[in-house]
Design a protein around this motif. Sequence first.
Motif, PDB file in Angstrom:
ATOM      1  N   VAL A 104      50.756 107.707 -16.711  1.00 48.86           N
ATOM      2  CA  VAL A 104      52.168 107.394 -16.483  1.00 48.86           C
ATOM      3  C   VAL A 104      53.003 107.757 -17.709  1.00 48.86           C
ATOM      4  CG1 VAL A 104      53.828 105.506 -16.169  1.00 48.86           C
ATOM      5  CG2 VAL A 104      51.764 105.602 -14.755  1.00 48.86           C
ATOM      6  N   ALA A 105      52.508 107.387 -18.877  1.00 48.27           N
ATOM      7  CA  ALA A 105      53.245 107.677 -20.114  1.00 48.27           C
ATOM      8  C   ALA A 105      53.423 109.176 -20.321  1.00 48.27           C
ATOM      9  CB  ALA A 105      52.511 107.064 -21.307  1.00 48.27           C
ATOM     10  N   ALA A 106      52.386 109.968 -20.007  1.00 48.53           N
ATOM     11  CA  ALA A 106      52.469 111.420 -20.176  1.00 48.53           C
ATOM     12  C   ALA A 106      53.367 112.048 -19.114  1.00 48.53           C
ATOM     13  CB  ALA A 106      51.070 112.028 -20.100  1.00 48.53           C
ATOM     14  N   ALA A 107      53.215 111.617 -17.862  1.00 48.96           N
ATOM     15  CA  ALA A 107      53.983 112.200 -16.760  1.00 48.96           C
ATOM     16  C   ALA A 107      55.477 111.927 -16.899  1.00 48.96           C
ATOM     17  CB  ALA A 107      53.473 111.657 -15.429  1.00 48.96           C
ATOM     18  N   ALA A 108      55.821 110.747 -17.359  1.00 47.35           N
ATOM     19  CA  ALA A 108      57.228 110.348 -17.443  1.00 47.35           C
ATOM     20  C   ALA A 108      58.020 111.171 -18.452  1.00 47.35           C
ATOM     21  CB  ALA A 108      57.328 108.865 -17.786  1.00 47.35           C
ATOM     22  N   LEU A 147      60.982 116.135 -14.306  1.00 46.83           N
ATOM     23  CA  LEU A 147      60.913 115.494 -12.993  1.00 46.83           C
ATOM     24  C   LEU A 147      59.517 114.916 -12.842  1.00 46.83           C
ATOM     25  CD1 LEU A 147      62.247 114.916 -10.239  1.00 46.83           C
ATOM     26  CD2 LEU A 147      61.349 117.122  -9.438  1.00 46.83           C
ATOM     27  N   SER A 148      59.431 113.618 -12.628  1.00 45.98           N
ATOM     28  CA  SER A 148      58.145 112.931 -12.583  1.00 45.98           C
ATOM     29  C   SER A 148      58.059 112.097 -11.306  1.00 45.98           C
ATOM     30  CB  SER A 148      57.993 112.034 -13.820  1.00 45.98           C
ATOM     31  OG  SER A 148      56.763 111.374 -13.814  1.00 45.98           O
ATOM     32  N   LEU A 149      57.176 112.487 -10.390  1.00 46.27           N
ATOM     33  CA  LEU A 149      57.099 111.886  -9.063  1.00 46.27           C
ATOM     34  C   LEU A 149      55.819 111.079  -8.873  1.00 46.27           C
ATOM     35  CD1 LEU A 149      58.272 115.007  -7.016  1.00 46.27           C
ATOM     36  CD2 LEU A 149      59.688 113.126  -7.896  1.00 46.27           C
ATOM     37  N   PHE A 150      55.984 109.857  -8.398  1.00 46.43           N
ATOM     38  CA  PHE A 150      54.864 108.984  -8.086  1.00 46.43           C
ATOM     39  C   PHE A 150      54.749 108.918  -6.570  1.00 46.43           C
ATOM     40  CE2 PHE A 150      53.077 104.686  -7.346  1.00 46.43           C
ATOM     41  CZ  PHE A 150      51.901 104.807  -8.064  1.00 46.43           C
ATOM     42  N   ALA A 153      52.014 100.700  -8.761  1.00 46.59           N
ATOM     43  CA  ALA A 153      53.302 101.232  -8.304  1.00 46.59           C
ATOM     44  C   ALA A 153      54.442 100.686  -9.163  1.00 46.59           C
ATOM     45  CB  ALA A 153      53.520 100.885  -6.837  1.00 46.59           C
ATOM     46  N   ALA A 154      54.375  99.402  -9.462  1.00 49.50           N
ATOM     47  CA  ALA A 154      55.410  98.791 -10.291  1.00 49.50           C
ATOM     48  C   ALA A 154      55.373  99.358 -11.707  1.00 49.50           C
ATOM     49  CB  ALA A 154      55.223  97.270 -10.322  1.00 49.50           C
ATOM     50  N   LEU A 155      54.170  99.539 -12.241  1.00 43.40           N
ATOM     51  CA  LEU A 155      54.026 100.070 -13.599  1.00 43.40           C
ATOM     52  C   LEU A 155      54.548 101.500 -13.687  1.00 43.40           C
ATOM     53  CD1 LEU A 155      52.943  99.718 -16.483  1.00 43.40           C
ATOM     54  CD2 LEU A 155      50.721 100.520 -15.660  1.00 43.40           C
ATOM     55  N   ALA A 156      54.300 102.296 -12.642  1.00 39.65           N
ATOM     56  CA  ALA A 156      54.761 103.686 -12.644  1.00 39.65           C
ATOM     57  C   ALA A 156      56.284 103.762 -12.693  1.00 39.65           C
ATOM     58  CB  ALA A 156      54.235 104.414 -11.410  1.00 39.65           C
ATOM     59  N   VAL A 157      56.939 102.949 -11.893  1.00 36.88           N
ATOM     60  CA  VAL A 157      58.403 102.955 -11.865  1.00 36.88           C
ATOM     61  C   VAL A 157      58.963 102.429 -13.186  1.00 36.88           C
ATOM     62  CG1 VAL A 157      60.443 101.999 -10.737  1.00 36.88           C
ATOM     63  CG2 VAL A 157      58.500 102.781  -9.357  1.00 36.88           C
ATOM     64  N   GLU A 158      58.371 101.354 -13.685  1.00 35.07           N
ATOM     65  CA  GLU A 158      58.812 100.802 -14.970  1.00 35.07           C
ATOM     66  C   GLU A 158      58.622 101.820 -16.097  1.00 35.07           C
ATOM     67  OE1 GLU A 158      56.538  97.287 -15.523  1.00 35.07           O
ATOM     68  OE2 GLU A 158      57.500  96.210 -13.854  1.00 35.07           O
ATOM     69  N   GLY A 159      57.593 102.655 -15.959  1.00 38.38           N
ATOM     70  CA  GLY A 159      57.293 103.652 -16.979  1.00 38.38           C
ATOM     71  C   GLY A 159      58.159 104.887 -16.911  1.00 38.38           C
ATOM     72  N   GLY A 160      58.985 105.011 -15.877  1.00 36.86           N
ATOM     73  CA  GLY A 160      59.919 106.133 -15.804  1.00 36.86           C
ATOM     74  C   GLY A 160      59.643 107.148 -14.718  1.00 36.86           C
ATOM     75  N   MET A 161      58.640 106.903 -13.861  1.00 34.67           N
ATOM     76  CA  MET A 161      58.384 107.822 -12.759  1.00 34.67           C
ATOM     77  C   MET A 161      59.237 107.448 -11.547  1.00 34.67           C
ATOM     78  SD  MET A 161      54.234 108.432 -12.966  1.00 34.67           S
ATOM     79  CE  MET A 161      54.350 109.992 -12.039  1.00 34.67           C
TER      80      MET A 161
END
Length: 251
Positions: A162-166, A170-173, A212-220
């Motif tokens: 998540v940290a790398a993708a964000a 454009l970063s999509l989960f 899912a929550a962590l991904a959004v919080e991380g910027g995805m």
Amino acid sequence: MPRFFVTASQIGVRDNGQKTVLIMGEDASHITRSLRMKAGEKITVCDMARVEYECEIMTTGETVCALVLSEETSKNEPPYEATLYQALIKGDKFDTVVQKAVECGVCRIVPVLTDRCIVRLNKAECRKKILRWQRIADEAAKQCGRGSLVTVCDMMTFKEAVAAAAKDDLSLFCYEGESAVSVAKALSEAENCPEKVSFMIGSEGGFSTAEAALAVEGGMKSVTLGSRILRTETASSFLLACLSYEFEMEE
């Protein structure tokens, strides 16, 4: 025309100004023994900077020497760099993901360990798998006419991924529990073609609500791939096709 990849150090210039390419190792053996190619036959050679060379074989054997006839920037690469963060999946499904993602234009593939992965590998065990996946990626790049090789990276934890993708433009989960934002909406909202795109695909069981929550919080950006449930080995190709349609295909 057979296609091979080389590094810049394998391309040289003769005293008369002509460029030559030296091909060694498995590729030289493949040209000489498997394809049984001879002097005068043509091959395509790609460097690591997306330049393609049309070459004529001069000598074969343990080392193949070819004369560069012409060169041009590859037209077979997307205008964006796409990175797939793929959760570990069982059996040979990851092999399929790698092959098809390369054909559809991915630039990097990162294995990810998530909560619902059936396959549980440590990083050392995964490195052994990566050797196989890299060979599959290389062969797929040659087969489909890519202008550069695709890198299969070391495995990451979910948080690392998540940290790398964000960090990308454009970063999509890709989340089966998402209903408000479609991938089509997310792509259409991009003002210009992004230079770097990342997207994450879950394992057979998808993602947990905590992930899912962590991904959004991380910027995805959480997106749905539509009303049908796609298999994990299908989802990456589907999203890469959407990227190609939105940013690569000409009217």
